[in-house]
Design an enzyme around this catalytic site. Structure first.
Site, PDB file in Angstrom:
ATOM      1  N   ARG A  47       0.903 -10.647  -7.266  1.00 54.06           N
ATOM      2  CA  ARG A  47       1.448 -10.210  -5.978  1.00 54.06           C
ATOM      3  C   ARG A  47       0.729 -11.007  -4.892  1.00 54.06           C
ATOM      4  NH1 ARG A  47      -2.984  -9.449  -4.285  1.00 54.06           N
ATOM      5  NH2 ARG A  47      -2.021  -8.602  -2.414  1.00 54.06           N
ATOM      6  N   ALA A  49       2.099 -13.005  -1.149  1.00 51.20           N
ATOM      7  CA  ALA A  49       3.222 -13.922  -0.914  1.00 51.20           C
ATOM      8  C   ALA A  49       3.002 -15.326  -1.495  1.00 51.20           C
ATOM      9  CB  ALA A  49       3.521 -13.981   0.589  1.00 51.20           C
ATOM     10  N   ARG A  90      11.519  -9.755  -5.760  1.00 49.13           N
ATOM     11  CA  ARG A  90      10.969  -9.022  -4.597  1.00 49.13           C
ATOM     12  C   ARG A  90      11.608  -9.614  -3.338  1.00 49.13           C
ATOM     13  NH1 ARG A  90       4.729  -7.671  -4.311  1.00 49.13           N
ATOM     14  NH2 ARG A  90       5.536  -5.986  -3.019  1.00 49.13           N
ATOM     15  N   ASP A 238       3.914 -11.553   4.888  1.00 48.60           N
ATOM     16  CA  ASP A 238       4.872 -11.886   3.838  1.00 48.60           C
ATOM     17  C   ASP A 238       6.078 -12.652   4.356  1.00 48.60           C
ATOM     18  OD1 ASP A 238       3.213  -9.752   2.454  1.00 48.60           O
ATOM     19  OD2 ASP A 238       4.525 -10.483   0.863  1.00 48.60           O
ATOM     20  N   ASN A 248       4.497  -7.428   6.951  1.00 50.86           N
ATOM     21  CA  ASN A 248       3.333  -7.462   6.065  1.00 50.86           C
ATOM     22  C   ASN A 248       3.181  -6.065   5.468  1.00 50.86           C
ATOM     23  OD1 ASN A 248       1.114  -8.900   4.904  1.00 50.86           O
ATOM     24  ND2 ASN A 248      -0.256  -7.712   6.192  1.00 50.86           N
ATOM     25  N   LYS A 249       2.258  -5.942   4.552  1.00 48.44           N
ATOM     26  CA  LYS A 249       2.016  -4.654   3.892  1.00 48.44           C
ATOM     27  C   LYS A 249       1.945  -3.538   4.930  1.00 48.44           C
ATOM     28  CE  LYS A 249       1.673  -4.201   0.405  1.00 48.44           C
ATOM     29  NZ  LYS A 249       2.922  -3.918  -0.333  1.00 48.44           N
TER      30      LYS A 249
END
Ligand code: MRU
Length: 357
Positions: A47, A49, A90, A238, A248-249
């Site tokens: 995981r 990016a 994803r 990301d 992003n997260k």
């Protein structure tokens, strides 16, 4: 190189450190088909990016190696189909799409006459993506030093280290570099519910690097910013839209809001391959929703919410550009207005690639 790697081409196969098992077990999985690589991306064996992008590139090498045809046209069709499967693994990290599109474009433009030639072109391009990534990360970290105080207390989000890239890392690379060049560094690492990339992976990497740090729960960052001398907030990204809005997260948005409220600079650190100039603003970014059991259960085991309760599990959020102080890339630091500065960084990266050829 770090002592470990996220993804590497080993003995004609893709080798990945299974990040679901860290920090308790360091186990490398071997994948020999592109379908297996797509699955590994989807379930988050790998995981982050940039690491996902490099994985997809090698997934395409597996696809073209396995193609049972001597016809180059048919081989290219199979390559494109494999690319679509990998892209579907994803949806948010644009590096995945960027890497697949770059590989396919290269394969088409090479005008290979035989399947062996096509295979060689595809493998060489995947190697290049892999090598460029580590190099870009180091240059980002170097560029970041000009805005990193000599005494620095970071808040860092998710995992953005060597595990999330090919090597060195993005935001975590900045922390690493600051420590290497002798700055006085402390990092507050938020745990990053529900997959705990911060608690499991970032803390593991910082421990390996010998960087002083502490893990906090995600909700503690406001308190920590107010009371613990935090002077720099760093995170990766990301996908970044043309106007500088970034996905992003999740919790990145909250962090950026808290940083702004406390007058602390918030930097996103990511290579130009994460810029999506075709997406005008963050509202247009496809945000991945992950399975509800990531929230309702702790690692598929303890059930922590009442049976039957609904869960909403977006894996990313979008931070509006006005909350971002600067975007640190391998080509320099982009500042607002981001439309202009990001486009310039992307152009510089393309020119560098062309000049290398
Ligand atoms: O869901 P993940 O773990 O793949 O999410 C990773 C992130 O959000 C990282 O912050 C991002 O990829 C940053 S760049 C290494």
């Amino acid at each position: 190189m770090a002592k470990y790697y996220s993804i590497k081409w080993v003995d004609n196969a893709v080798s990945m450190l299974d990040q679901r098992l860290l920090p308790h077990e360091e186990k490398y999985n071997t994948y020999t088909t592109f379908e297996e690589v797509a699955k590994a991306i989807n379930v988050m064996v790998v995981r982050g990016a940039p690491a996902i992008g490099a994985s997809a590139a090698y997934g395409l090498v597996l696809a073209v190696n396995a193609a049972e045809t001597e016809d180059v046209g048919t081989g290219l069709e199979q390559l494109k189909k494999a690319g679509d499967v990998l892209k579907a693994a994803r949806p948010t990290a644009v590096n995945l799409f960027w890497a697949v599109d770059r590989m396919v474009k290269k394969a088409v433009q090479a005008n290979a006459q035989t399947m062996d030639e096509l295979r060689a072109v595809v493998k060489a391009e995947a190697d290049l993506i892999w090598e460029e990534d580590a190099d870009m990360c180091f240059r980002m970290a170097e560029n970041a030093m000009q805005v990193t105080p000599d005494q620095v207390v970071f808040v860092h989000h998710c995992n953005t280290g060597a595990l999330a890239t090919v090597d060195y890392g993005t935001a975590l690379g900045v922390i690493r570099r600051a420590h290497e060049v002798g700055k006085d560094v402390f990092a507050y690492v938020d745990e990053t519910r529900p997959r705990l990339q911060g608690a499991r992976l970032t803390a593991w990497e910082l421990q390996e690097l010998g960087v002083p740090h502490a893990v906090i729960v995600d909700g503690a960052s406001g308190y920590v910013m107010r009371n613990k001398g935090v002077n720099m907030v760093v995170f990766g990204c990301d996908r970044i839209a043309a106007n500088g809005d970034l996905a992003n997260k999740n919790v990145t948005y909250n962090l950026a809001l808290a940083a702004k409220a406390h007058g602390i600079p918030a930097y996103s650190v990511r290579p130009t391959s994460t810029v999506d100039l075709n997406t005008a603003s963050g509202d247009l970014i496809d945000i991945e929703e992950r399975p509800s059991d990531e929230i309702s259960h702790v690692f598929g085991k303890a059930h922590i919410i009442p049976e039957g309760v609904e869960v909403f599990n977006p894996a990313f959020d979008v931070t509006p550009n006005e909350l971002i102080t600067g975007i640190i890339t391998e080509e320099g630091i982009a500042y607002p207005p981001f439309e202009k500065s990001l486009a310039e960084m992307v152009q510089k990266a393309e020119d560098r690639r062309k000049n290398r050829k």
